[in-house]
Design an enzyme around this catalytic site. Structure first.
Site, PDB file in Angstrom:
ATOM      1  CB  SER A 106     -10.499   2.864  26.259  1.00  0.00           C
ATOM      2  OG  SER A 106     -10.575   1.482  25.941  1.00  0.00           O
ATOM      3  CG  ASP A 152      -4.185  -1.341   8.310  1.00  0.00           C
ATOM      4  OD1 ASP A 152      -4.202  -2.198   7.410  1.00  0.00           O
ATOM      5  OD2 ASP A 152      -3.274  -1.260   9.153  1.00  0.00           O
ATOM      6  CG  ASP A 169      -0.481  -0.115   2.531  1.00  0.00           C
ATOM      7  OD1 ASP A 169       0.727  -0.403   2.671  1.00  0.00           O
ATOM      8  OD2 ASP A 169      -1.250   0.068   3.492  1.00  0.00           O
TER       9      ASP A 169
END
Length: 387
Positions: A68, A173, A37
């Protein structure tokens, strides 16, 4: 955290008010096309059912509050106008970097309260960081009515990881997390971001794609990834081309001879891998288009050999998955993602999935390795609002 109601409750308890919505973005597994990529090449990821989810509410006071449920510790509090690249912040750098990238691009993001949770395994090469970035980008795009497309959000999320976090990843991604479609693999041309959704209905062919998480954690910021990227760029320069995408597979032999006369031996290997892996992506697409899904197996294995021998980003655990799976009846297997640990994929007949899994688990036990995680990769939907 199992469902949206729990995530909304956690947000409300933490911040004292309800979120304005809940969003999800998946991790990904890459079927073929590795380290291509950032060379303007071809990749072919698919989204996993595993997602990062975010409950989010806008703020107008410049405060960014991040929490989180998966990481010990309290709320990370930052000022949107004081975000600076490479300042650390641990896991929070990924969502914070997205806010920074959006503001750098001229978008008026005036703060947010964000509660995150994720089922994407971390350090497994399945893009847990991209999922965090993309879910944040999508939520802020919706709430602040920025009007950005999925691909534009992916590019901004990549910029967050490159420029803010400091990992020189390509765009695969983030594009996979933002743009994948259920039941399909994404054929992405990373040069111009043109994409094609390629039907990838494994069940219809009696097949499964297993993901084997070796539990060996990889960290791509440690220089090995950057070294390979620099080697690929050096190869392109030595050949007088813009990127390795410009070298057709038919010209590879002559190019390698040219490089062998002056370039570092590692550069020769890297060039051979990238150009041949671009060809393997095209090969797999042709097989899928022809309905010859089973025949893609040996192409996956050839990709692993190249990653192991030319790029040298495999590890003993990944090699053991591939050799054991193929010896016990798999159609093909390869490491996936950045390597140095992480996961492998195994293409199997559904009827053989349990036996192949058992063989891999036994091989790991015999070798004294930690027990790997094994699950089927079901081509799933990209980022979306879910509440």
């Amino acid at each position: 955290m199992t469902d949206n109601a729990e995530l909304v409750t956690a947000f409300t308890e933490l911040y004292g008010t309800a979120p304005e919505g809940v969003w999800a973005a998946p991790g990904r597994v890459n079927l073929i096309g590795e380290y291509t990529d950032f060379n303007d090449g071809f990749v072919m990821p698919l989204a996993l059912p595993h997602t990062a989810r975010a409950a989010v509410a806008r703020r107008t006071d410049g405060e960014l509050r991040l929490h989180s449920t998966d990481v010990p510790g309290g709320v990370v509090q930052l000022r949107v106008d004081e975000l600076v690249p490479h300042e650390g912040h641990g896991w929070a750098a990924y969502p914070a970097g997205v806010v920074w990238a959006l503001r750098e691009a001229g978008h008026q993001v005036t703060g947010a309260d964000i509660q995150l949770t994720s089922t994407v395994p971390t350090g497994a090469g399945l893009s847990s960081s991209a999922a965090l970035e993309v879910v944040t980008a999508l939520a802020l795009n919706d709430l602040f009515e920025l009007g950005l497309s999925a691909a534009e959000l992916a590019v901004l999320a990549q910029r967050a990881e490159n420029a803010f976090v400091g990992v020189p990843c390509g765009v695969m991604d983030q594009m996979a997390s933002a743009c994948c479609v259920e039941g399909h693999a994404l054929h992405l041309d990373t040069r111009d971001l043109t994409q094609r959704q390629v039907p990838f209905d494994l069940a219809a062919h009696g097949l499964q794609l297993l993901v084997v998480d070796t539990r060996v954690k990889h960290a791509l910021g440690d220089g090995a990834y950057a070294e390979r990227r620099a080697g690929c760029e050096a190869g392109a320069r030595a050949l007088g081309i813009g990127t390795l995408r410009d070298l057709p597979y038919e010209g590879l032999g002559a190019a390698l001879e040219t490089l062998a006369a002056g370039a570092d031996e590692s550069v020769v290997r890297y060039v051979r891998h990238v150009v041949s892996d671009n060809a393997r992506v095209e090969q797999v697409i042709a097989l899928l288009d022809a309905g010859e899904v089973r025949a893609a197996g040996p192409v996956l294995t050839a990709g692993h050999v190249s990653l192991r021998d030319d790029l040298r980003v495999s590890c003993p655990e990944l090699d053991l998955v591939v050799s054991t799976a193929n010896a016990s009846g798999a159609l093909g297997a390869r490491m996936t993602g950045g390597g140095f640990g992480g996961s492998a994929i195994v293409l199997v007949d559904e009827a053989d999935a349990d036996a192949v899994t058992k063989s891999v688990l036994e091989a790991f036990t015999s070798a004294g390795y930690a027990t790997p995680g094994v699950f089927p990769a079901v081509p799933s939907a990209g980022a979306r609002r879910i509440g």
